[in-house]
Design an enzyme around this catalytic site. Sequence first.
Site, short mmCIF file in Angstrom:
data_model
loop_
_atom_site.label_atom_id
_atom_site.label_comp_id
_atom_site.label_asym_id
_atom_site.label_seq_id
_atom_site.Cartn_x
_atom_site.Cartn_y
_atom_site.Cartn_z
N CYS A 8 0.98 -1.06 0.03
CA CYS A 8 -0.15 0.02 -0.04
C CYS A 8 1.02 1.27 0.13
O CYS A 8 2.07 1.27 -0.63
CB CYS A 8 -0.95 0.15 1.06
N ASN A 11 2.32 1.58 4.40
CA ASN A 11 2.57 0.28 4.95
C ASN A 11 2.29 0.06 6.61
O ASN A 11 2.89 -0.38 7.35
CB ASN A 11 4.01 -0.12 4.87
N CYS A 13 -1.52 0.77 7.28
CA CYS A 13 -3.00 0.45 7.48
C CYS A 13 -3.22 -0.77 6.69
O CYS A 13 -3.64 -1.98 7.14
CB CYS A 13 -3.65 1.42 6.90
N ARG A 14 -3.32 -0.59 5.35
CA ARG A 14 -4.01 -1.67 4.50
C ARG A 14 -3.03 -2.84 4.30
O ARG A 14 -3.41 -4.21 4.38
CB ARG A 14 -4.64 -1.27 3.17
N SER A 15 -1.84 -2.63 4.16
CA SER A 15 -1.02 -3.97 3.51
C SER A 15 -0.40 -4.66 4.87
O SER A 15 -0.55 -5.93 4.84
CB SER A 15 0.12 -3.48 2.55
N ASP A 124 -8.48 3.60 1.42
CA ASP A 124 -7.43 3.97 2.53
C ASP A 124 -8.25 4.60 3.65
O ASP A 124 -8.93 5.61 3.53
CB ASP A 124 -6.56 5.06 1.86
P1 4NP Z 1 -1.76 2.83 4.10
O1 4NP Z 1 -2.46 4.26 4.56
O2 4NP Z 1 -1.32 3.05 2.78
O3 4NP Z 1 -3.08 1.95 3.89
O4 4NP Z 1 -0.89 2.31 5.03
C1 4NP Z 1 -1.61 5.56 4.71
C2 4NP Z 1 -0.98 5.66 5.66
C3 4NP Z 1 -0.25 6.84 5.90
C4 4NP Z 1 -0.50 7.91 5.04
C5 4NP Z 1 -1.38 7.50 3.99
C6 4NP Z 1 -1.98 6.25 3.83
N1 4NP Z 1 0.19 8.93 5.10
O5 4NP Z 1 0.15 9.88 4.16
O6 4NP Z 1 1.08 9.11 6.08
#
Ligand code: 4NP
Length: 152
Positions: A8, A11, A13-15, A124
Amino acid sequence: MPKILFVCLGNICRSPLAEGIMLHLKKKHDLKLEIDSAGTAHYHIGEAPDSRTIANAKKNGVDLSQLRARQFQSSDFEEFDQILVMDKSNLENVVKLAKNESHKRKVSLFLNSMYPDKNLEVPDPYYGTEKHFEEVFQLVYKACDHLRQNYR
Ligand code: 4NP
């Protein structure tokens, strides 16, 4: 043993959620596969998953507390058999780093494993509420449970 990498943006939340759920299913069903996750961005390297992701997964019986974020790297194309990305932006960012067609062919949208050719994204939850974290958990769990049928 086949190796799957979930990807994702951050790294956190989703992955890592997909990684943790798949590790949970691996244990439960004695699956023959190796699992990891990474983010295309460098913002959260070394961090544990988002506290809201950890809390929601824990509520659903999945422990993510030991996972740590890392950034996707070119060598992952050699290391892994399947690179499953959460959204179209991750897809673009990962494919951009591929040096040949064989590497490109390893990359696909995670939800296409359950809904072929639909090109659906895992939303997300980062800027969302508990309701979004729960929806993402249920969606990712369902897709992981579908994916595991390939690794019995
Ligand atoms: P992820 O979610 O891609 O599912 O881990 C996010 C986590 C952090 C951020 C964006 C998306 N960020 O902008 O810090």
